[in-house]
Design an enzyme around this catalytic site. Structure first.
Site, PDB file in Angstrom:
ATOM      1  CB  THR A  50      -0.890   0.004   1.264  1.00  0.00           C
ATOM      2  OG1 THR A  50      -1.656  -1.196   1.260  1.00  0.00           O
ATOM      3  CG2 THR A  50      -1.828   1.200   1.301  1.00  0.00           C
ATOM      4  CB  SER A  56      -8.706  -0.646  -3.192  1.00  0.00           C
ATOM      5  OG  SER A  56      -9.177  -0.471  -1.880  1.00  0.00           O
ATOM      6  N   GLY A  89       2.966  -2.932   8.183  1.00  0.00           N
ATOM      7  CA  GLY A  89       3.141  -3.637   9.455  1.00  0.00           C
ATOM      8  C   GLY A  89       4.568  -4.136   9.616  1.00  0.00           C
ATOM      9  NE  ARG A 230     -27.419  -6.502  34.845  1.00  0.00           N
ATOM     10  CZ  ARG A 230     -26.875  -5.740  35.787  1.00  0.00           C
ATOM     11  NH1 ARG A 230     -26.079  -6.276  36.709  1.00  0.00           N
ATOM     12  NH2 ARG A 230     -27.123  -4.448  35.810  1.00  0.00           N
ATOM     13  N   GLY A 317     -24.381  -1.555  30.754  1.00  0.00           N
ATOM     14  CA  GLY A 317     -23.261  -0.712  31.180  1.00  0.00           C
ATOM     15  C   GLY A 317     -21.998  -1.506  31.401  1.00  0.00           C
ATOM     16  CB  THR A 338      -9.991  -1.687   5.834  1.00  0.00           C
ATOM     17  OG1 THR A 338     -11.209  -1.077   6.234  1.00  0.00           O
ATOM     18  CG2 THR A 338      -9.266  -0.792   4.855  1.00  0.00           C
ATOM     19  CD  GLU A 340      -3.917  -9.865   3.935  1.00  0.00           C
ATOM     20  OE1 GLU A 340      -4.086 -10.362   2.822  1.00  0.00           O
ATOM     21  OE2 GLU A 340      -2.809  -9.810   4.502  1.00  0.00           O
ATOM     22  CG  ASP A 342     -12.900  -1.683   1.025  1.00  0.00           C
ATOM     23  OD1 ASP A 342     -12.971  -1.031   2.072  1.00  0.00           O
ATOM     24  OD2 ASP A 342     -13.854  -1.837   0.235  1.00  0.00           O
TER      25      ASP A 342
HETATM   26  C1  LIG Z   1      -3.705  -1.163  10.635  1.00  0.00           C
HETATM   27  C2  LIG Z   1      -3.403  -1.358   9.186  1.00  0.00           C
HETATM   28  C3  LIG Z   1      -2.453  -2.283   8.787  1.00  0.00           C
HETATM   29  C4  LIG Z   1      -2.115  -2.423   7.442  1.00  0.00           C
HETATM   30  N1  LIG Z   1      -1.088  -3.254   7.092  1.00  0.00           N
HETATM   31  C5  LIG Z   1      -0.636  -3.227   5.808  1.00  0.00           C
HETATM   32  C6  LIG Z   1       0.578  -3.912   5.458  1.00  0.00           C
HETATM   33  O1  LIG Z   1       1.248  -4.536   6.298  1.00  0.00           O
HETATM   34  N2  LIG Z   1       0.997  -3.847   4.165  1.00  0.00           N
HETATM   35  C7  LIG Z   1       0.294  -3.179   3.200  1.00  0.00           C
HETATM   36  O2  LIG Z   1       0.726  -3.170   2.054  1.00  0.00           O
HETATM   37  N3  LIG Z   1      -0.854  -2.516   3.507  1.00  0.00           N
HETATM   38  C8  LIG Z   1      -1.329  -2.512   4.784  1.00  0.00           C
HETATM   39  N4  LIG Z   1      -2.469  -1.824   5.119  1.00  0.00           N
HETATM   40  C9  LIG Z   1      -3.187  -1.092   4.080  1.00  0.00           C
HETATM   41  C10 LIG Z   1      -4.513  -1.736   3.705  1.00  0.00           C
HETATM   42  O3  LIG Z   1      -4.284  -2.944   3.032  1.00  0.00           O
HETATM   43  C11 LIG Z   1      -5.301  -0.711   2.858  1.00  0.00           C
HETATM   44  O4  LIG Z   1      -5.689   0.318   3.738  1.00  0.00           O
HETATM   45  C12 LIG Z   1      -6.497  -1.363   2.201  1.00  0.00           C
HETATM   46  O5  LIG Z   1      -6.091  -2.185   1.125  1.00  0.00           O
HETATM   47  C13 LIG Z   1      -7.517  -0.346   1.673  1.00  0.00           C
HETATM   48  O6  LIG Z   1      -6.922   0.587   0.847  1.00  0.00           O
HETATM   49  P1  LIG Z   1      -7.148   2.143   1.115  1.00  0.00           P
HETATM   50  O7  LIG Z   1      -6.820   2.429   2.534  1.00  0.00           O
HETATM   51  O8  LIG Z   1      -6.406   2.866   0.060  1.00  0.00           O
HETATM   52  O9  LIG Z   1      -8.697   2.368   0.932  1.00  0.00           O
HETATM   53  P2  LIG Z   1      -9.425   2.919  -0.366  1.00  0.00           P
HETATM   54  O10 LIG Z   1      -9.253   1.970  -1.493  1.00  0.00           O
HETATM   55  O11 LIG Z   1      -9.067   4.324  -0.593  1.00  0.00           O
HETATM   56  O12 LIG Z   1     -10.933   2.835   0.133  1.00  0.00           O
HETATM   57  C14 LIG Z   1     -11.650   3.943   0.707  1.00  0.00           C
HETATM   58  C15 LIG Z   1     -13.148   3.675   0.577  1.00  0.00           C
HETATM   59  O13 LIG Z   1     -13.489   3.672  -0.809  1.00  0.00           O
HETATM   60  C16 LIG Z   1     -14.229   2.521  -1.130  1.00  0.00           C
HETATM   61  N5  LIG Z   1     -13.836   2.039  -2.468  1.00  0.00           N
HETATM   62  C17 LIG Z   1     -12.590   1.975  -2.998  1.00  0.00           C
HETATM   63  N6  LIG Z   1     -12.634   1.431  -4.230  1.00  0.00           N
HETATM   64  C18 LIG Z   1     -13.935   1.162  -4.479  1.00  0.00           C
HETATM   65  C19 LIG Z   1     -14.622   0.567  -5.580  1.00  0.00           C
HETATM   66  N7  LIG Z   1     -13.991   0.121  -6.673  1.00  0.00           N
HETATM   67  N8  LIG Z   1     -15.969   0.406  -5.477  1.00  0.00           N
HETATM   68  C20 LIG Z   1     -16.619   0.826  -4.377  1.00  0.00           C
HETATM   69  N9  LIG Z   1     -16.030   1.388  -3.312  1.00  0.00           N
HETATM   70  C21 LIG Z   1     -14.697   1.551  -3.353  1.00  0.00           C
HETATM   71  C22 LIG Z   1     -13.838   1.485  -0.080  1.00  0.00           C
HETATM   72  O14 LIG Z   1     -14.922   0.562   0.127  1.00  0.00           O
HETATM   73  C23 LIG Z   1     -13.576   2.327   1.153  1.00  0.00           C
HETATM   74  O15 LIG Z   1     -14.751   2.477   1.890  1.00  0.00           O
HETATM   75  C24 LIG Z   1      -2.832  -1.684   6.461  1.00  0.00           C
HETATM   76  C25 LIG Z   1      -3.821  -0.784   6.858  1.00  0.00           C
HETATM   77  C26 LIG Z   1      -4.082  -0.587   8.190  1.00  0.00           C
HETATM   78  C27 LIG Z   1      -5.080   0.470   8.577  1.00  0.00           C
END
Ligand SMILES: Cc1cc2nc3c(=O)[nH]c(=O)nc-3n(C[C@H](O)[C@H](O)[C@H](O)COP(=O)(O)OP(=O)(O)OC[C@H]3O[C@@H](n4cnc5c(N)ncnc54)[C@H](O)[C@@H]3O)c2cc1C
Length: 472
Positions: A50, A56, A89, A230, A317, A338, A340, A342
């Protein structure tokens, strides 16, 4: 995961993401050099896919790996702020290596002597000194900051400035660069290579679906036990009754309890399919596992995320006291929806696959294993009146698992048939992308409906198997 979700994710990053990428995208030389040291934690590592601007949409990543034929190296670069690797990570504190996903650039090999962009490939990049743990030259690492949950995982941001790595560090299972700079691959197009690369990473999704069921079990167990103990209100002049005796409470908790069982069997099926895929490399099984893992990961993690809040509320509570764990479970698990992949994006892959199978079916093709039921359903159900309204209303019939599964499958068939027709209609005026977007909610409902029928089928099968064991 049932004890500490951060620990599960740390382990997942080390073995499934970092280790998995080396083993599944690399070749023999990588296995020999890295496997044991990844396994015994001498080489802690990260999976750097990412970027700040792209999560995504992996095909749009901008980090580059340019081949230098003079020194026989790749040069890794972050071309702009949006291309900084983000959320990685194990990067902020512990990682010594990263599998970096970058565009492979071959100088002078494009049209008119331009550089050729060969698409996204994975490279092993050392990020910290093996002895001193100091960050290596050309690499900048920052912590992504305090998160809503999972703070036991050190998510970091990585920037590369002309970082040189040996040519051998290209994970070259699906595409390779020779000493003279010539590119070779067994797969003919960038899209096929990209699909093969991502296809190898399904293990992470299988793991998340698996541990999400574990989290659901923990939350539901706490809520059901508490609901029995409860006591609130009761008939006049009589002892108070257990809150689980309220119909509303049963309606909140019992479907979750049943779902936890159903998911348990569905995930076992997924793991079996995954091991079969690993053993056989069979193309049909691989395609099935890809879609099944996307669908189950997405469906189960969304369900668990919603359920944790209902469980908290069911404990009143006391559910809000941190010691009772719902806050930690909810915050740590929330991101399962989100990372692995979204969930909304993954469900579209399920819908896309169903449509592909639907088209193939009408062209006389075969259906893959998980989708087999569509062969019957498309032939039979669609020519019949609705099985829910056309058949009897007796309790025996309504409780009959066969009828229930028929009804679920009928729903999927109808959704599939109707969305295919709508897509075809809108395609003429809106084009493929526009038509897909116009029908998006319909497509997501189709994907969920299909996954529910897969879960139900596994559940019915398990109930039959275990009641048979109980009787005999
Ligand atoms: C705690 C944490 C650990 C992570 N660890 C890693 C890691 O080790 N290595 C790594 O590479 N990544 C890692 N990630 C990244 C994670 O894999 C990405 O955040 C994830 O793939 C989503 O991508 P994005 O954040 O760009 O969301 P976006 O793609 O920007 O999505 C934002 C919103 O838009 C919507 N959306 C996007 N595209 C579409 C579509 N085509 N149709 C409809 N809706 C859409 C989604 O549903 C979402 O609600 C991590 C993230 C977090 C928060």
């Amino acid at each position: 995961g049932g004890v500490d979700i951060s620990l599960a994710i740390k382990v997942g990053v080390q073995y499934s993401l970092w280790g998995g990428s080396v083993i599944n995208l690399g070749t023999k030389k990588h296995k020999e050099k890295y496997f044991d040291k990844i396994d015994n934690l001498e080489y802690p590592g990260c999976f750097a896919m990412t970027e700040l601007h792209h999560g995504s949409n992996v095909q749009a990543l901008q980090t580059t790996a340019t081949f230098d034929p003079v020194t026989d190296e790749f040069i890794i670069d972050t071309p702009n702020d949006g291309a900084i690797k983000w959320w990685i990570g194990n990067a902020a504190l512990h990682g010594k290596f990263a599998t970096v996903f970058a565009r492979l650039i071959l100088p002078l090999q494009g049209k008119g002597g331009e550089p050729a962009d060969m698409g996204i490939h994975a490279f092993i990049v050392p990020i910290r000194d093996l002895e001193t743990h100091a960050v290596l030259p050309g690499i900048e690492i920052n912590d992504c900051g305090h998160k809503i949950g999972l703070n036991g995982v050190d998510n970091g941001a990585l920037r590369f400035r002309s970082v040189r790595i040996p040519r051998d560090n290209l994970l070259n299972r699906f595409g390779d660069v020779a000493r003279d700079g010539k590119y070779t691959s067994s797969l003919p197009t960038i899209n096929r290579r990209f699909a093969a690369t991502l296809g190898e990473l399904v293990g992470g999704r299988v793991g998340l679906a698996y541990s999400s069921v574990g989290v659901l079990k923990v939350a539901v167990t706490i809520a059901v036990r508490y609901a029995l103990l409860r006591q609130q209100f009761g008939p006049p002049k009589e002892p108070e009754i257990s809150v689980l005796d309220y119909q509303s409470h049963q309606h909140k908790l019992m479907p979750m309890l049943a779902s936890a069982y159903a998911f348990h069997f569905a995930r076992a099926y997924l793991v079996d399919m995954y091991s079969e895929m690993k053993k056989t490399n069979d193309e049909d099984v691989t395609a099935d596992v890809h879609v099944l893992s996307s669908g189950l990961k997405s469906y189960i993690t969304s369900y668990t995320a919603k359920s944790i809040s209902i469980c908290r509320e069911s404990c009143g509570g006391h559910g809000y006291a941190a010691v009772n764990r719902f806050g930690g479970l909810r915050n740590d698990h929330d991101i399962f929806q989100t990372f692995e992949g979204d969930n909304t994006v993954l469900l579209q892959q399920v819908a896309g696959d169903l449509l592909k199978q639907y088209q193939q079916k009408f062209k006389g093709g075969t259906l893959s294993v998980t989708w087999n039921y569509l062969r019957d359903s498309m032939g039979t159900y669609l020519s019949q009146p609705n099985p829910v309204t056309a058949r009897w209303e007796g309790e025996d019939h309504l409780r009959d698992p066969k009828f229930q599964l028929d009804a679920f499958r009928y729903r999927t068939s109808r959704l599939l048939h109707s969305v295919a027709a709508r897509l075809q209609k809108h395609m003429k005026t809106l084009g493929g992308f526009g038509a897909w977007n116009r029908c998006l909610n319909h497509l997501l409902t189709l994907a969920e409906s299909h996954i529910e029928s897969v879960i139900l089928a596994r559940f019915i099968e398990a109930v039959k198997r275990y009641s048979f064991c109980a009787v005999t």
